[in-house]
Design an enzyme around this catalytic site. Structure first.
Site, PDB file in Angstrom:
ATOM      1  CG  HIS A  53      -6.808  -1.749   3.690  1.00  0.00           C
ATOM      2  ND1 HIS A  53      -5.726  -1.826   2.761  1.00  0.00           N
ATOM      3  CD2 HIS A  53      -5.989  -1.368   5.022  1.00  0.00           C
ATOM      4  CE1 HIS A  53      -4.438  -1.653   3.454  1.00  0.00           C
ATOM      5  NE2 HIS A  53      -4.704  -1.124   4.674  1.00  0.00           N
TER       6      HIS A  53
ATOM      7  CB  THR B 275      -0.893  -0.053   1.359  1.00  0.00           C
ATOM      8  OG1 THR B 275      -1.243  -1.253   1.530  1.00  0.00           O
ATOM      9  CG2 THR B 275      -2.050   1.096   1.187  1.00  0.00           C
TER      10      THR B 275
HETATM   11  P1  PAP Z   1      -0.381  -1.065   5.053  1.00  0.00           P
HETATM   12  O1  PAP Z   1      -1.294  -1.804   3.921  1.00  0.00           O
HETATM   13  O2  PAP Z   1      -0.712  -1.219   6.234  1.00  0.00           O
HETATM   14  O3  PAP Z   1      -0.492   0.398   4.583  1.00  0.00           O
HETATM   15  P2  PAP Z   1       2.042  -1.778   3.277  1.00  0.00           P
HETATM   16  O4  PAP Z   1       2.663  -0.683   2.872  1.00  0.00           O
HETATM   17  O5  PAP Z   1       1.219  -2.426   2.352  1.00  0.00           O
HETATM   18  O6  PAP Z   1       1.056  -1.599   4.583  1.00  0.00           O
HETATM   19  O7  PAP Z   1       3.074  -3.026   3.777  1.00  0.00           O
HETATM   20  C1  PAP Z   1       4.130  -2.390   4.394  1.00  0.00           C
HETATM   21  C2  PAP Z   1       5.299  -3.386   3.754  1.00  0.00           C
HETATM   22  O8  PAP Z   1       5.462  -2.724   2.451  1.00  0.00           O
HETATM   23  C3  PAP Z   1       6.413  -3.569   4.345  1.00  0.00           C
HETATM   24  O9  PAP Z   1       7.116  -4.989   4.040  1.00  0.00           O
HETATM   25  P3  PAP Z   1       7.696  -5.971   4.947  1.00  0.00           P
HETATM   26  O10 PAP Z   1       7.093  -5.953   6.235  1.00  0.00           O
HETATM   27  O11 PAP Z   1       7.842  -7.085   4.316  1.00  0.00           O
HETATM   28  O12 PAP Z   1       9.119  -5.253   4.911  1.00  0.00           O
HETATM   29  C4  PAP Z   1       7.392  -2.304   3.930  1.00  0.00           C
HETATM   30  O13 PAP Z   1       8.768  -2.670   4.270  1.00  0.00           O
HETATM   31  C5  PAP Z   1       6.959  -2.431   2.438  1.00  0.00           C
HETATM   32  N1  PAP Z   1       7.220  -1.164   1.960  1.00  0.00           N
HETATM   33  C6  PAP Z   1       7.240  -0.005   2.293  1.00  0.00           C
HETATM   34  N2  PAP Z   1       7.660   1.044   1.581  1.00  0.00           N
HETATM   35  C7  PAP Z   1       7.998   0.258   0.615  1.00  0.00           C
HETATM   36  C8  PAP Z   1       8.612   0.721  -0.811  1.00  0.00           C
HETATM   37  N3  PAP Z   1       8.493   2.022  -1.138  1.00  0.00           N
HETATM   38  N4  PAP Z   1       8.940  -0.110  -1.627  1.00  0.00           N
HETATM   39  C9  PAP Z   1       8.684  -1.397  -1.468  1.00  0.00           C
HETATM   40  N5  PAP Z   1       8.247  -1.985  -0.170  1.00  0.00           N
HETATM   41  C10 PAP Z   1       7.888  -1.074   0.509  1.00  0.00           C
END
Ligand code: PAP
Length: 337
Positions: free
Chosen positions: A146, A84
């Protein structure tokens, strides 16, 4: 009191009455829904075929009942922890790239979740009629949710607004959510172990789950209506972000010009929105998300295949069987490493 004041007082009292009666109605409605707990020990209700965290059940219903989509709206629709934050940054930067100067990119001052506000956790949380006209920095309006496809407000499904979705393999998604809820679990006595959370997840019990229903709901809708719904995969973006950015821009109706491509605009957006860049920005290192969770918690590892550090061979086998069963004959596949 003059007539105008009496009218105003009546209106306030009527809207107060309406609020109170909706509150009563809501409390009665909630009693009729099956109930379970999130991994952090909070209540969730099974509403319209998905597990809705109790915190947002009321706002989801307000969103469903009152949101009026414009044909020009763009909505980022995701299952939690599938990308997201990244997709919000990419969509914002692509859609509005001509609205700000390069060195004044709003991502330098605001987190992706502040720039693309979510309906249920933010806009409709305490207000059935939020001020949506001032909720976005620029036009066209850009929001996120969501909520599963089948439960979106009818005006989103029936209008020409565009939806952009991203999914991620369920093992990485699961581990990402497990870490995200870590601190929440520490504070609660009746939270669950990794084994229990995995069992619940496989049984579809997880906020906005069942996971497979959510993903397949949007994916099938995107197959039926590709001009309305763009369906992306986290792992594919990781492999080749530039071609996906071009696809995204085309879908949004703002394709990159030849000149922009020559000038490296695509690569620039990819770089600004990259995990390493966003994670290191001061704005994302401090402060809290609207849900009270620190911004830093949205940036962990961003790796494909991190699940292999946490799941046992038995868990992996169970998930592989589940994936096979759920995706059977759908034509849909996940990439796990
Ligand atoms: P949300 O649905 O609660 O907003 P979301 O952003 O989908 O959360 O999920 C966070 C994941 O995206 C994290 O993954 P991980 O736990 O496996 O590390 C986070 O690190 C990753 N994430 C956040 N920003 C980016 C980005 N710019 N590029 C790639 N992955 C990212």
């Amino acid at each position: 009191m003059d007539t105008t004041e009496i009218c105003k007082a009546n209106m306030v009292s009527k809207s107060h009455d309406a609020e109170v009666s909706w509150d009563d109605e809501f409390q009665q409605l909630v009693q009729t829904f099956p109930k379970d707990k999130t991994w952090a020990g909070d209540n969730m209700y099974f509403y319209q075929g998905f597990w809705c965290p109790s915190l947002v059940l009321k706002s989801v219903i307000s969103f469903q009942n009152h949101f009026q989509a414009f044909d020009s709206d763009v909505i980022v629709a995701t299952f939690p922890k599938c990308g997201t934050t990244w997709l919000k940054a990419l969509t914002f930067s692509t859609l509005y790239r001509n609205k700000f100067k390069k060195d004044e990119h709003p991502l330098f001052s605001f987190g992706p979740h502040e720039l693309v506000r979510v309906f249920e956790y933010d806009l409709y949380l305490n207000n059935p009629f939020p001020d949506l006209e001032n909720a976005c920095l620029y036009q066209p309006r850009l929001f996120s949710t969501h909520v599963p496809y089948a439960s979106l407000p009818t005006s989103i499904r029936d209008s020409n607004c565009k939806l952009i979705c991203i999914c991620r393999n369920p093992m990485d998604m699961f581990i990402s959510l497990w870490h995200f809820t870590d601190k929440l679990r520490e504070e609660k006595m009746d939270s669950v172990s990794l084994d229990e959370a995995f069992d619940k997840f496989c049984n579809g019990v997880c906020g906005f789950g069942p996971f497979f229903d959510h993903v397949l709901g949007y994916w099938k809708a995107s197959q039926e209506n590709p001009n309305k719904i763009l369906f992306l995969k986290y792992e594919a973006l990781k492999e080749d972000i530039n071609s996906h950015l071009k696809k995204l821009a085309m879908f949004l109706g703002v394709p990159f010009t030849e000149e922009e491509e020559k000038e490296g605009v695509v690569e620039e957006i990819a770089k600004i929105c990259s995990f390493n860049n966003l994670k290191e920005l001061e704005v994302n290192k401090k402060g809290l998300h609207i849900s009270g969770i620190p911004h830093t918690d949205f940036f962990r590892k961003a790796k494909v295949g991190d699940w292999s550090n946490y799941l046992t061979p038995a868990m992996v086998e169970r998930m592989e069987k589940l994936v096979q069963e759920k995706l059977d004959n759908s034509g849909f596949t996940f990439k796990f490493s």
